[in-house]
Write a protein that holds these residues in place. Structure first.
Motif, mmCIF file in Angstrom:
data_model
loop_
_atom_site.group_PDB
_atom_site.id
_atom_site.type_symbol
_atom_site.label_atom_id
_atom_site.label_comp_id
_atom_site.label_asym_id
_atom_site.label_seq_id
_atom_site.Cartn_x
_atom_site.Cartn_y
_atom_site.Cartn_z
ATOM 1 N N LYS A 420 -13.790 -37.087 -64.418
ATOM 2 C CA LYS A 420 -13.116 -36.028 -63.676
ATOM 3 C C LYS A 420 -14.085 -34.926 -63.269
ATOM 4 N N ARG A 421 -15.354 -35.225 -63.256
ATOM 5 C CA ARG A 421 -16.386 -34.225 -63.007
ATOM 6 C C ARG A 421 -16.528 -33.940 -61.510
ATOM 7 N N VAL A 422 -16.690 -32.639 -61.166
ATOM 8 C CA VAL A 422 -17.019 -32.226 -59.804
ATOM 9 C C VAL A 422 -18.416 -31.616 -59.860
ATOM 10 N N HIS A 423 -19.382 -32.285 -59.267
ATOM 11 C CA HIS A 423 -20.766 -31.851 -59.369
ATOM 12 C C HIS A 423 -20.973 -30.544 -58.601
ATOM 13 N N PHE A 424 -21.831 -29.668 -59.134
ATOM 14 C CA PHE A 424 -22.018 -28.348 -58.528
ATOM 15 C C PHE A 424 -22.631 -28.430 -57.139
ATOM 16 N N LEU A 425 -23.317 -29.537 -56.804
ATOM 17 C CA LEU A 425 -23.929 -29.683 -55.489
ATOM 18 C C LEU A 425 -23.057 -30.450 -54.497
ATOM 19 N N SER A 426 -21.853 -30.821 -54.892
ATOM 20 C CA SER A 426 -21.008 -31.630 -53.999
ATOM 21 C C SER A 426 -20.341 -30.761 -52.931
ATOM 22 N N ILE A 452 -19.627 -4.718 -57.195
ATOM 23 C CA ILE A 452 -21.088 -4.817 -57.130
ATOM 24 C C ILE A 452 -21.463 -6.278 -57.301
ATOM 25 N N LEU A 453 -22.076 -6.839 -56.292
ATOM 26 C CA LEU A 453 -22.568 -8.213 -56.365
ATOM 27 C C LEU A 453 -24.022 -8.175 -56.817
ATOM 28 N N VAL A 454 -24.306 -8.801 -57.953
ATOM 29 C CA VAL A 454 -25.663 -8.853 -58.488
ATOM 30 C C VAL A 454 -26.234 -10.243 -58.217
ATOM 31 N N LYS A 455 -27.253 -10.297 -57.419
ATOM 32 C CA LYS A 455 -27.863 -11.592 -57.083
ATOM 33 C C LYS A 455 -28.821 -12.020 -58.187
ATOM 34 N N ASN A 456 -28.257 -12.501 -59.276
ATOM 35 C CA ASN A 456 -29.061 -13.100 -60.342
ATOM 36 C C ASN A 456 -29.345 -14.553 -60.003
ATOM 37 N N TYR A 457 -30.541 -15.007 -60.362
ATOM 38 C CA TYR A 457 -30.922 -16.409 -60.165
ATOM 39 C C TYR A 457 -31.443 -16.990 -61.475
ATOM 40 N N LEU A 458 -31.557 -18.301 -61.504
ATOM 41 C CA LEU A 458 -32.157 -18.947 -62.669
ATOM 42 C C LEU A 458 -33.667 -18.719 -62.642
ATOM 43 N N ASN A 459 -34.244 -18.515 -63.792
ATOM 44 C CA ASN A 459 -35.685 -18.309 -63.868
ATOM 45 C C ASN A 459 -36.429 -19.628 -63.739
ATOM 46 N N THR A 460 -37.426 -19.624 -62.888
ATOM 47 C CA THR A 460 -38.252 -20.824 -62.715
ATOM 48 C C THR A 460 -39.467 -20.813 -63.624
ATOM 49 N N ARG A 461 -39.721 -19.694 -64.276
ATOM 50 C CA ARG A 461 -40.931 -19.607 -65.095
ATOM 51 C C ARG A 461 -40.626 -18.892 -66.422
ATOM 52 N N TYR A 462 -41.534 -19.083 -67.371
ATOM 53 C CA TYR A 462 -41.357 -18.489 -68.697
ATOM 54 C C TYR A 462 -42.702 -17.996 -69.205
ATOM 55 N N SER A 463 -42.616 -17.047 -70.149
ATOM 56 C CA SER A 463 -43.832 -16.513 -70.728
ATOM 57 C C SER A 463 -43.483 -15.621 -71.908
ATOM 58 N N ASP A 464 -44.450 -15.448 -72.804
ATOM 59 C CA ASP A 464 -44.344 -14.440 -73.856
ATOM 60 C C ASP A 464 -45.156 -13.205 -73.505
ATOM 61 N N GLN A 482 -30.963 -22.487 -54.750
ATOM 62 C CA GLN A 482 -30.555 -22.604 -53.347
ATOM 63 C C GLN A 482 -29.037 -22.534 -53.215
ATOM 64 N N GLU A 483 -28.366 -23.196 -54.159
ATOM 65 C CA GLU A 483 -26.902 -23.177 -54.127
ATOM 66 C C GLU A 483 -26.373 -21.776 -54.459
ATOM 67 N N LEU A 484 -27.037 -21.090 -55.387
ATOM 68 C CA LEU A 484 -26.655 -19.717 -55.697
ATOM 69 C C LEU A 484 -26.790 -18.829 -54.461
ATOM 70 N N SER A 485 -27.871 -18.998 -53.724
ATOM 71 C CA SER A 485 -28.083 -18.208 -52.512
ATOM 72 C C SER A 485 -26.941 -18.436 -51.526
ATOM 73 N N TRP A 486 -26.507 -19.685 -51.390
ATOM 74 C CA TRP A 486 -25.374 -19.999 -50.512
ATOM 75 C C TRP A 486 -24.107 -19.291 -51.001
ATOM 76 N N CYS A 487 -23.872 -19.289 -52.299
ATOM 77 C CA CYS A 487 -22.687 -18.646 -52.862
ATOM 78 C C CYS A 487 -22.693 -17.147 -52.596
ATOM 79 N N TYR A 488 -23.847 -16.516 -52.785
ATOM 80 C CA TYR A 488 -23.941 -15.080 -52.545
ATOM 81 C C TYR A 488 -23.695 -14.746 -51.079
ATOM 82 N N ASP A 489 -24.275 -15.546 -50.180
ATOM 83 C CA ASP A 489 -24.072 -15.317 -48.748
ATOM 84 C C ASP A 489 -22.602 -15.496 -48.378
ATOM 85 N N MET A 490 -21.968 -16.498 -48.975
ATOM 86 C CA MET A 490 -20.562 -16.749 -48.684
ATOM 87 C C MET A 490 -19.690 -15.574 -49.129
#
Length: 558
Positions: A420-426, A452-464, A482-490
């Motif tokens: 019953k899964r709906v994939h997030f990219l579908s 207030i819409l906060v455009k948070n994204y997933l981090n692509t990098r890590y560090s200490d 990319q999908e988050l960007s589409w959601c924010y624009d929508m």
């Protein structure tokens, strides 16, 4: 070998003094000068000092009338002959290799200040306090403003070049948080700052008479913070570092309010706790005085409802002196799930977490509380992001719930939901999202809610560290962003009047910690990101309310 001077101000600490001095004379690094300054003690501290002076020729003993710890330290600087200086409080002690480790590292890096970790020592406990900011190579505060942003008024977990110390115009005094003036100026003037991630200093934080537990002196903190503001104005540094100054003051004021309001271990009397409201009012006036030019000061007086990822809590907490104004948080739910009809509760076989917050959010996603609770009562503002739109959905008889990190980590699902899964990219998920957003926008507008819409994204990098990064190898993160960007624009297409705060503005803080202790590592941001995003919200709200005031003024004139 270059000499290191250790300066120890002493006032009525005979109980701890032997342990302190013993840790100094037994350092693995021997080229030392130890200056013991008896600041008018009335106990046997002087006798202890004289005993040690006879045992070790490296010890110099000075007696003065009581003037306070800060002035004793300043006096010690004038006597210092070493190339580097370390301050040690007389009720604390240091690890045997502190001087050797830090001195050698400073020599290697040609640094003029080194910050190292420390550990808090209680009666029966010891807790390591990690460094808030770490770097691999020497930097200036101009390059890495986080040294100021997360500055704490602790002078003893640092070693300084004597040359740098003698450039500082402010002389230390005996008031609570007076180290702030000294350290903030020092960090701006320092040309090569390094860090050493080892807990080498042992800080006895719960001793009776310790300034950190003396509530009678909490009023001195505001005085010294204001002096720091005036120093930065005088030196014309304020414009460059106002965000960092806001953060320093916020952290300190919030800590005092927390002590007065919630910390039971300090055993403060009722008279002290009753000062909470007056302190809060003084701090709010402080922000109006110094930061009204930059941010909407009343932002910390507004009541907030959060919808979205856990990062929103970190951001809004760095905006609120009173956390009770964070009224609620609907987390671990996609917008599709929030706007969905209720589900059959039997789909969850068992919730495994004992964490109240996580359990609450999972149950809310199943029970659809958002639609049932009318959550906008007494709310000034909704803060929303779409991090959870990166999760797949599960559909049961036309109802949806979110495969959030909370759910995956803390629940056992019934087997019959498989398939019953709906994939997030579908495409279907996008259609569901668009329909859900239209419903949500209608609710926001009907309730006259500022969003207030906060455009948070997933981090692509890590560090200490703040000056070197590694990248997650998970290629799906970029697709999710990319999908988050589409959601924010929508969303902005459907509700263009929203206040938009974009996290990509602070690219230097776009990283997480590889071993972050909660949830999905690539999602969660670092504390520096939270602090800067909080001030960004304050800036955006200032623009909104200025435009509103101007509009109302023009209407009256017409």
């Amino acid at each position: 070998m270059k000499m290191v001077t250790i300066i120890v101000p002493i006032y009525n600490t005979e109980q701890y003094l032997d342990e302190c001095i013993n840790s100094l004379v037994n350092q693995s690094y021997k080229e030392l000068e130890i200056i013991l300054i008896n600041d008018g003690s009335t106990d046997s501290s002087g006798a202890v000092c004289r005993k040690w002076m006879e045992l070790d020729p490296r010890i110099r003993y000075i007696e003065t009338e009581n003037q306070g710890q800060g002035k004793a330290r300043t006096l010690g600087i004038t006597y210092a002959r070493g190339n580097y200086i370390l301050f040690v409080d007389s009720d604390d002690y240091i690890e045997f290799n502190l001087i050797e480790s830090v001195n050698c590292y400073m020599e290697q890096k040609r640094a003029d200040v080194c910050i190292f970790a420390y550990q808090c020592v209680g009666e029966q406990t010891m807790e390591r306090i990690p460094l808030a900011v770490k770097v691999q190579e020497p930097v200036t505060t101009h390059i890495c403003k986080q040294f100021l942003c997360q500055l704490s008024p602790l002078i003893c977990n640092k070693m300084y070049s004597t040359e740098l110390l003698k450039k500082i115009s402010h002389k230390m005094e005996n008031t609570m948080c007076e180290d702030l003036l000294f350290l903030s100026e020092l960090f701006v003037r320092a040309e090569r700052i390094v860090t050493w991630d080892a807990p080498l200093y042992c800080y006895r934080y719960m001793r009776n008479g310790n300034m950190s537990t003396d509530f009678h002196r909490y009023g001195e903190v505001l005085i010294n913070v204001e002096k720091m503001m005036e120093l930065f104005r005088k030196e014309q540094w304020f414009q460059e570092y106002w965000r960092e100054l806001y953060s320093i003051s916020f952290n300190i004021f919030k800590d005092i309010l927390f002590r007065l309001h919630k910390r039971k271990d300090l055993r403060l009397p009722l008279a002290a706790r009753n000062q909470y409201t007056s302190y809060l009012t003084m701090y709010e006036h402080f922000y109006e005085k110094y930061f009204e030019k930059y941010i909407y000061a009343n932002a910390m007086k507004m009541n907030y409802l959060l919808i979205g990822g856990y990062n929103l809590r970190g951001i809004i907490r760095d905006l609120l002196l009173e956390e009770e104004r964070l009224v609620d948080h609907y987390a671990a739910s996609s917008v599709v799930s929030l706007m969905s009809k209720s589900l059959d509760k039997r789909i969850i076989k068992r919730i495994t977490t004992e964490n109240w917050y996580r359990r609450t959010q999972i149950c809310r996603d199943i029970n659809k509380n958002f639609m049932l609770e009318s959550p906008f009562r007494n709310i000034d503002c909704v803060v929303i992001d779409f991090i959870e739109e990166c999760s797949d959905l599960f559909e049961i008889e036309g109802a949806f719930f979110t495969e959030s990190e909370f759910l995956k980590d803390n629940c056992i699902l019934e087997e019959h939901i498989a398939g019953k899964r709906v994939h997030f990219l579908s495409k279907r998920r996008r259609t569901l999202f668009q329909n859900a957003i239209e419903k949500m926008v209608e609710i926001f507008r009907s309730n006259h809610i500022l969003v207030i819409l906060v455009k948070n994204y997933l981090n692509t990098r890590y560090s200490d560290v703040y000056d070197g990064f590694s990248y997650f190898k998970d290629g799906e993160i970029e697709l999710k962003n990319q999908e988050l960007s589409w959601c924010y624009d929508m969303f902005l297409e459907k509700m263009p009047e929203s206040v938009c705060v974009d996290g990509t503005k602070f690219t230097e803080l776009a990283f997480t910690y590889k071993n972050f202790p909660f949830g999905c590592k690539p999602i969660y941001a670092n504390n520096g990101y939270f602090k800067y995003m909080a001030t960004e919200i304050g800036e955006k709200l200032k623009l909104i309310y200025e435009q509103k005031d101007n509009s109302e003024r023009n209407q009256k004139q017409n």
